[in-house]
Write a protein that holds these residues in place. Structure first.
Motif, mmCIF file in Angstrom:
data_model
loop_
_atom_site.group_PDB
_atom_site.id
_atom_site.type_symbol
_atom_site.label_atom_id
_atom_site.label_comp_id
_atom_site.label_asym_id
_atom_site.label_seq_id
_atom_site.Cartn_x
_atom_site.Cartn_y
_atom_site.Cartn_z
ATOM 1 N N VAL A 190 0.854 -1.183 0.000
ATOM 2 C CA VAL A 190 0.000 0.000 0.000
ATOM 3 C C VAL A 190 0.887 1.229 0.000
ATOM 4 O O VAL A 190 2.044 1.179 0.419
ATOM 5 N N ALA A 191 0.302 2.310 -0.491
ATOM 6 C CA ALA A 191 1.000 3.583 -0.380
ATOM 7 C C ALA A 191 0.873 4.012 1.072
ATOM 8 O O ALA A 191 -0.216 3.968 1.649
ATOM 9 N N TYR A 192 1.971 4.396 1.641
ATOM 10 C CA TYR A 192 1.982 4.699 3.070
ATOM 11 C C TYR A 192 2.595 6.069 3.272
ATOM 12 O O TYR A 192 3.611 6.404 2.676
ATOM 13 N N CYS A 193 1.936 6.871 4.100
ATOM 14 C CA CYS A 193 2.495 8.193 4.364
ATOM 15 C C CYS A 193 3.254 8.159 5.682
ATOM 16 O O CYS A 193 2.655 7.916 6.737
ATOM 17 N N PRO A 194 4.557 8.395 5.638
ATOM 18 C CA PRO A 194 5.340 8.374 6.871
ATOM 19 C C PRO A 194 4.896 9.486 7.816
ATOM 20 O O PRO A 194 4.985 9.332 9.033
ATOM 21 N N GLY A 195 4.404 10.588 7.278
ATOM 22 C CA GLY A 195 3.983 11.719 8.108
ATOM 23 C C GLY A 195 2.706 11.400 8.855
ATOM 24 O O GLY A 195 2.616 11.561 10.067
ATOM 25 N N CYS A 196 1.702 10.933 8.120
ATOM 26 C CA CYS A 196 0.403 10.665 8.738
ATOM 27 C C CYS A 196 0.370 9.291 9.394
ATOM 28 O O CYS A 196 -0.585 8.954 10.085
ATOM 29 N N GLN A 197 1.378 8.496 9.140
ATOM 30 C CA GLN A 197 1.466 7.144 9.682
ATOM 31 C C GLN A 197 0.242 6.316 9.401
ATOM 32 O O GLN A 197 -0.346 5.696 10.276
ATOM 33 N N TRP A 415 -1.538 13.579 -0.160
ATOM 34 C CA TRP A 415 -2.381 14.717 -0.521
ATOM 35 C C TRP A 415 -2.601 15.644 0.663
ATOM 36 O O TRP A 415 -2.931 16.805 0.505
ATOM 37 N N ARG A 416 -2.381 15.105 1.865
ATOM 38 C CA ARG A 416 -2.633 15.933 3.035
ATOM 39 C C ARG A 416 -1.356 16.573 3.580
ATOM 40 O O ARG A 416 -1.262 17.771 3.745
ATOM 41 N N SER A 417 -0.332 15.740 3.795
ATOM 42 C CA SER A 417 0.871 16.266 4.463
ATOM 43 C C SER A 417 2.016 16.503 3.485
ATOM 44 O O SER A 417 3.028 17.076 3.862
ATOM 45 N N HIS A 418 1.841 16.039 2.239
ATOM 46 C CA HIS A 418 2.861 16.186 1.190
ATOM 47 C C HIS A 418 4.192 15.522 1.497
ATOM 48 O O HIS A 418 5.212 15.860 0.910
ATOM 49 N N HIS A 419 4.177 14.529 2.386
ATOM 50 C CA HIS A 419 5.355 13.674 2.510
ATOM 51 C C HIS A 419 5.430 12.787 1.267
ATOM 52 O O HIS A 419 4.401 12.409 0.721
ATOM 53 N N LYS A 420 6.660 12.467 0.861
ATOM 54 C CA LYS A 420 6.823 11.500 -0.227
ATOM 55 C C LYS A 420 6.242 10.171 0.246
ATOM 56 O O LYS A 420 6.573 9.694 1.338
ATOM 57 N N LEU A 421 5.406 9.565 -0.572
ATOM 58 C CA LEU A 421 4.811 8.296 -0.166
ATOM 59 C C LEU A 421 5.834 7.178 -0.322
ATOM 60 O O LEU A 421 6.734 7.255 -1.140
ATOM 61 N N VAL A 422 5.654 6.152 0.498
ATOM 62 C CA VAL A 422 6.494 4.971 0.388
ATOM 63 C C VAL A 422 5.557 3.798 0.156
ATOM 64 O O VAL A 422 4.502 3.719 0.780
ATOM 65 N N TRP A 423 5.928 2.908 -0.760
ATOM 66 C CA TRP A 423 5.109 1.724 -0.958
ATOM 67 C C TRP A 423 5.627 0.618 -0.062
ATOM 68 O O TRP A 423 6.815 0.319 -0.053
ATOM 69 N N LEU A 424 4.734 0.077 0.730
ATOM 70 C CA LEU A 424 5.126 -0.881 1.741
ATOM 71 C C LEU A 424 4.175 -2.065 1.741
ATOM 72 O O LEU A 424 2.979 -1.896 1.552
ATOM 73 N N ALA A 425 4.720 -3.243 1.985
ATOM 74 C CA ALA A 425 3.841 -4.389 2.202
ATOM 75 C C ALA A 425 3.436 -4.362 3.661
ATOM 76 O O ALA A 425 4.285 -4.344 4.543
ATOM 77 N N ARG A 426 2.137 -4.295 3.906
ATOM 78 C CA ARG A 426 1.665 -4.273 5.284
ATOM 79 C C ARG A 426 0.471 -5.193 5.423
ATOM 80 O O ARG A 426 -0.190 -5.516 4.446
ATOM 81 N N LYS A 427 0.162 -5.525 6.655
ATOM 82 C CA LYS A 427 -1.045 -6.306 6.885
ATOM 83 C C LYS A 427 -2.212 -5.326 6.883
ATOM 84 O O LYS A 427 -2.228 -4.380 7.664
ATOM 85 N N GLU A 428 -3.135 -5.533 5.969
ATOM 86 C CA GLU A 428 -4.241 -4.599 5.824
ATOM 87 C C GLU A 428 -5.535 -5.377 5.577
ATOM 88 O O GLU A 428 -5.504 -6.574 5.325
ATOM 89 N N TYR A 429 -6.642 -4.642 5.632
ATOM 90 C CA TYR A 429 -7.918 -5.237 5.211
ATOM 91 C C TYR A 429 -8.326 -4.632 3.882
ATOM 92 O O TYR A 429 -8.235 -3.425 3.692
ATOM 93 N N PHE A 430 -8.745 -5.491 2.977
ATOM 94 C CA PHE A 430 -9.064 -5.064 1.626
ATOM 95 C C PHE A 430 -10.473 -5.443 1.240
ATOM 96 O O PHE A 430 -10.941 -6.517 1.601
ATOM 97 N N LEU A 431 -11.111 -4.555 0.511
ATOM 98 C CA LEU A 431 -12.329 -4.969 -0.180
ATOM 99 C C LEU A 431 -11.887 -5.391 -1.560
ATOM 100 O O LEU A 431 -11.247 -4.614 -2.276
ATOM 101 N N ARG A 432 -12.225 -6.611 -1.937
ATOM 102 C CA ARG A 432 -11.748 -7.113 -3.226
ATOM 103 C C ARG A 432 -12.663 -6.595 -4.332
ATOM 104 O O ARG A 432 -13.346 -7.344 -5.018
#
Ligand SMILES: [Zn+2]
Ligand SMILES: [Zn+2]
Length: 1010
Positions: A190-197, A415-432
């Protein structure tokens, strides 16, 4: 009695000047005092049909600005118009309350740097409390803005996306997804914002303005081919830190790869890119020695260079045979870089899927702040994006480095904090949602979008059909209602508060609500193994929250009436936002290829006057409430709709606001006053002198028939344009009808007939009032959706005063429908020809410096037979319009020997010749008209009601020649200016009255009015 007093006494209830701000205050009070909104709500019982609606909830985290206003005006237009058409629409407010923006603001208020700090310092209860306070502050501003703008939305019926009742129904949607196996947990990139965590949805990544030009390293490096001396794969990246999580290399299976000899070494890369890459690396001396298909490279191993400082990487090689091997992938682009791509499944979406389908383990050694964990060896504790330099240094010391430059490129930021996004594999919930994409596309194809461009944009986005990551690691949101067993991993999705309370192992406190931290304290008992089940520590994407509204904001009964809604409108940015989440959730819930809305208008965004985006940093944001403190809402509404098509970017210009729009509304106001004053004077009764009466009484003149015909056309076209959401051209029709049809053309044709109170012409005057009444009242109704304050004011102060049986508010009036029986296209054509000839005659006069009001002896009109026939039908009007005593017609131009007598002007095939000759009689009439105009202007200036008959008008300082010229016209002049008598003098000093200075052909004259 003085002139002032008598003027005041006879003054109509419409004040002399159009003062929109005063009108708006008064009408706002009238609506509140008489509970007009409540009364509109009651029309459901009598409505001819129901039109569903669900409010696109503004986020209560921003100050309402003019861009918001634009959208709300469009919604309000539709509501008022459809209500007048007899429909009932649940135009009920709604507020988007949860989500990251609110949290970030609260962090700021609390003075905390991030999520962890705010919770540690203040506790979660306090944090939630502050979130609620924050939204309520904004709510006040929105209420004020709606009231100022005249948005007739029902605030009492508003929905709030944070309320338990709403959240429960949102959970029901999730439950359906769970039952259909559309809700999944798993590792995903997922795209992850380091600023907004927190992670972002793919929709959020694509937001307008997310891509920013950033500077990054452009690194060429090489991985040694296993078991070979001096042979390397040449690889390129702009994110050196991802070398830490490198797991495989990928090549394009069907492309030709080559070995390139550079010094002692051989580098492997795709053939097509050898030349450009060597140029970039400034290597002139190289040689291609061998060639091989991409396929042939698959399975080749390479020596991962950082194994000594990242021991986990060495361990990975023992876990799966493909770790640090070359694989073939179709997504590899042979037109950029070297055609050899390094794969970091922990940091890239394509990489992730490449590993996933081969069962290769995902290496993602990151914590919540995107710092490397101890699994990353020497890199532990370093923020990923800060590791670039260290990676380069380490590669360099191991002969794996080739070259690094800095490049500027477009890169997605938060879009909110303008930190460069990082793509990370994380455990998430998805709607398929990828699984239901065909239903989504089918549903989307059946929606009416009104305009092509936004439609294509929306469909294009939907076709991407990516899974929707709905889990967020935040606090102020709808809790993910998923409980997992600590012992056996069994999962249970809770779908109501009642169910949660029943199954809870703990006592439920009084202040329990469906938010963190209360829900987190509830554990359930596992049905499979009796272990303890705990909630997954996620809240839902705020778009899931607002996207649930067609289900969550209604009861089941309401929903069956109002969903699918007939029409929705929001900004173009909502293609990825609300329009998308509404559609997906509705399809998940219903399992049908059906959208929750039948039509969606995507509005263009609003910019400043110079076409720049409105932003806090530029300081160019126009706040609705501040704007409307000093400016009229009606003007603002009219201007914003008139300025451009609803899908265009609009440049809001304060200078323009008060120009044309003011002219139109003010003209409507003054025309209504003109009608009201005259009609009241003649005791006009619209219940007696109806349009039917006028049509039957044989009193109508051609100009009246023409006005009626244009009126019908206007009603028809206007309604159609509203239906097609062409608000700008709809409003342009009203503009044209008021300024051109009524003010510039019709009223001048009938004005003179109203200057008399001769009993002989009483019925004719009543006929004119009937027509003015019909046209002005109709147009006032047509204006109501756009300028509700002015329409209500005119309705109350004029029409309701004249007729007894009108409803309490203009909003309950029936929408005008065109009467085709009084359309007359032939007549419209004749008038068009008439106005055209008149306008050419004005041009001819201008050339000869002959003022329009000077009566001249004759005109000659040369043109095609058809035009001549058309205008001959209207000769009386033509004589008046051209202000000549006689007209000749010809299809041939006259002999050329008399240019001294004529001035002429030509347009298309029509030429108008005007005789220059002015005899004394005509001269006298001309001077009389000149003076009469000045007297009329003065009358108005002094506040006399137009209908009032004056005792005496005195004009002084005229020379004897002028006095002689004027003598035969004194009576006509008296009637023109509505006075009993006119007297002329040579010297104003000889008579002691109050003189008013004026001028005639450059000389001073004096006027006295009694
Ligand atoms: Zn961010
Ligand atoms: Zn269990």
């Amino acid at each position: 009695m003085t002139a002032q007093n008598s003027a005041e006494q006879k003054q109509s209830t419409l004040p002399q000047n159009y003062t929109p701000l005063e009108i708006e205050n008064e009408i706002r009070e009238f609506w509140a005092k008489n509970q007009i909104r409540e009364k509109l709500e009651q029309t459901e019982k009598t409505a001819k049909a129901v039109l569903g609606y669900v409010e696109g909830p503004p986020t209560l985290n921003g100050i309402p600005h003019i861009g918001h206003a634009r959208g709300r005006i469009m919604k309000d237009i539709r509501y008022r118009w459809k209500t007048m058409e007899g429909y009932y629409m649940p135009f009920w407010a709604g507020w988007d309350c949860q989500g990251l923006p609110v949290e970030l603001e609260v962090e700021k208020i609390l003075g905390a740097r991030n999520k962890r700090e705010s919770i540690e310092k203040y506790g979660m209860e306090r944090f939630i409390e502050e979130c609620k306070k924050a939204i309520m502050r904004y709510h006040q501003m929105w209420l004020e803005a709606d009231s100022r703008l005249g948005i007739a939305i029902n605030q009492e019926k508003a929905y709030w996306t944070y309320k338990d009742s709403y959240i429960e129904r949102e959970w029901q949607i999730l439950k359906r997804a769970w039952e259909q196996n559309l809700l999944e947990e798993g590792h995903y990139v997922v795209a992850y914002c380091p600023g907004c965590q927190t992670s972002l949805s793919s929709a959020e990544v694509g937001y307008e303005g997310s891509y920013k030009e950033v500077e990054d390293p452009s690194l060429y490096f090489k991985f040694k081919v296993a078991g070979k001396q001096n042979e390397y794969f040449l690889v390129w990246t702009t994110m050196p830190f991802t070398v830490v999580t490198d797991t495989m290399l990928a090549v394009q299976p069907n492309a030709e790869y080559v070995k390139v000899k550079v010094g002692e070494e051989t580098w492997i890369m795709v053939k097509e890119r050898v030349e450009p890459v060597m140029t970039e690396l400034e290597i002139n001396d190289y040689q291609i020695t061998d060639s091989i298909l991409g396929k042939g490279l698959e399975g080749t191993g390479y020596e991962y260079p950082l194994k000594d400082i990242i021991p986990k990487q060495a361990e990975l090689e023992t876990k799966h045979p493909l770790v640090h091997k070359v694989v073939g992938e179709e997504f590899v682009d042979v037109n950029t870089a070297t055609g050899v791509v390094h794969l970091s499944p922990g940091n890239g979406e394509d990489d992730f899927w490449a590993a996933q389908k081969r069962g290769v383990p995902i290496f993602a050694p990151y914590d919540d702040e995107v710092k490397f964990t101890s699994d990353a060896g020497l890199f532990a504790g370093i923020f990923a994006r800060d590791a670039d330099k260290m990676v380069i240094d380490e590669l360099n010391s191991r002969n794996a480095y080739v070259k690094v430059k800095r490049i500027k490129h477009e890169y997605p930021t938060c879009w909110r904090s303008h930190h460069k996004l990082v793509w990370l594999a994380r455990k998430e919930y998805f709607l398929r949602t990828d699984k239901i994409n065909s239903k989504v596309i089918e549903a989307a194809n059946n929606i009416e979008y009104f305009y092509e461009e936004p439609k294509n944009r929306f469909l294009g986005f939907l076709k991407e059909g990516k899974p929707w990551c709905i889990s967020r690691e935040r606090i102020w949101g709808t809790p993910l209602p998923m409980w997992t067993c600590e012992k056996c991993g069994n999962k249970h999705l809770v779908s109501s508060k009642k169910e949660l309370i029943e199954k809870a192992q703990e006592e439920i406190p009084e202040d329990f609500e469906l938010h963190k931290p209360w829900v987190d304290r509830i554990t359930l008992k596992c049905e499979k193994c009796s272990g303890t089940m705990r909630r997954e520590d996620f809240v839902l994407d705020t778009w899931h929250n607002s996207g649930a509204s067609p289900h969550a904001r209604f009861t089941d009964e309401e929903k069956s009436k109002f969903v699918p809604t007939s029409f929705l409108t929001e900004g173009i940015d909502q293609t990825r936002g609300w329009a998308n989440s509404l559609l997906l959730e509705h399809i998940i819930f219903t399992d049908k290829p059906e959208a929750p809305y039948k039509a969606f208008l995507f509005q263009g965004l609003t910019q400043d006057a110079k076409g720049r985006k409105m932003s806090k940093s530029l300081g160019n944001v126009v706040e609705t409430n501040k704007l409307l403190e000093k400016n009229s809402a009606d003007l603002c509404r009219f201007y914003m709709m008139r300025k451009c098509s609803p899908v265009d970017f609009m440049s809001f210009d304060m200078q323009e606001l008060n120009r044309r729009s003011y002219q139109v509304l003010s003209t409507l106001y003054h025309l209504t006053r003109f009608f009201m004053d005259n009609a009241t004077f003649d005791k006009f009764n619209p219940e007696k002198y109806t349009l039917e009466w006028a049509l039957n009484a044989n009193q109508l003149q051609p100009a009246d028939y023409w006005l009626l015909s244009i009126m019908q056309q206007t009603i028809e076209d206007y309604t159609q344009k509203l239906e097609r959401c062409e608000f700008n051209s709809a409003v342009a029709l009203l503009d044209n009808f008021v300024i051109e049809t009524l003010s510039r053309l019709y009223v001048p044709m009938i004005r003179k007939e109203l200057w008399t109170d001769d009993p002989e012409t009483f019925e004719r005057r009543q006929t004119i009032y009937t027509l003015l009444h019909h046209a002005l009242k109709t147009v006032t109704l047509l204006f109501n959706p756009v300028t509700p304050f002015l329409s209500e004011a005119l309705f109350q102060k004029v029409y309701r005063k004249m007729e007894n049986n009108l409803p309490e508010t203009v909003n309950l009036m029936e929408w005008p429908t065109p009467n085709s029986k009084i359309r007359n296209k032939t007549l419209e054509q004749q008038f068009e020809a008439l106005f055209k000839v008149a306008s050419i005659s004005f041009a001819a006069r201008q050339q000869g410096k002959l003022k329009r009001r000077w009566p001249l002896s004759k005109a000659l009109i040369v043109g095609p037979e058809k035009t001549l026939q058309d205008i001959k039908m209207l000769e009386t009007l033509l004589l008046e319009q051209t202000n000549v005593k006689s007209i000749e017609y010809s299809t041939q131009p006259p002999e050329q020997n008399n240019t001294e007598e004529w001035v002429s002007s030509q347009e298309d095939e029509i030429t108008v010749y005007i005789s220059r000759q002015r005899d004394e009689t005509l001269l006298g009439e001309g001077v009389m008209r000149d003076i009469a105009r000045r007297v009329q202007a003065l009358r108005k200036e002094l506040g006399f009601v137009p209908t009032e008959i004056l005792e005496l008008i005195q004009i002084s300082d005229l020379d004897t020649d002028t006095i002689n010229l004027l003598q035969p016209y004194l009576e006509e002049m008296a009637s023109l200016v509505r006075a009993k008598k006119v007297q002329l003098h040579t010297d104003h000093n000889t008579i002691q009255v109050q003189w008013h200075e004026s001028e005639l052909d450059g000389k001073k004259i004096y006027i006295n009015i009694k």
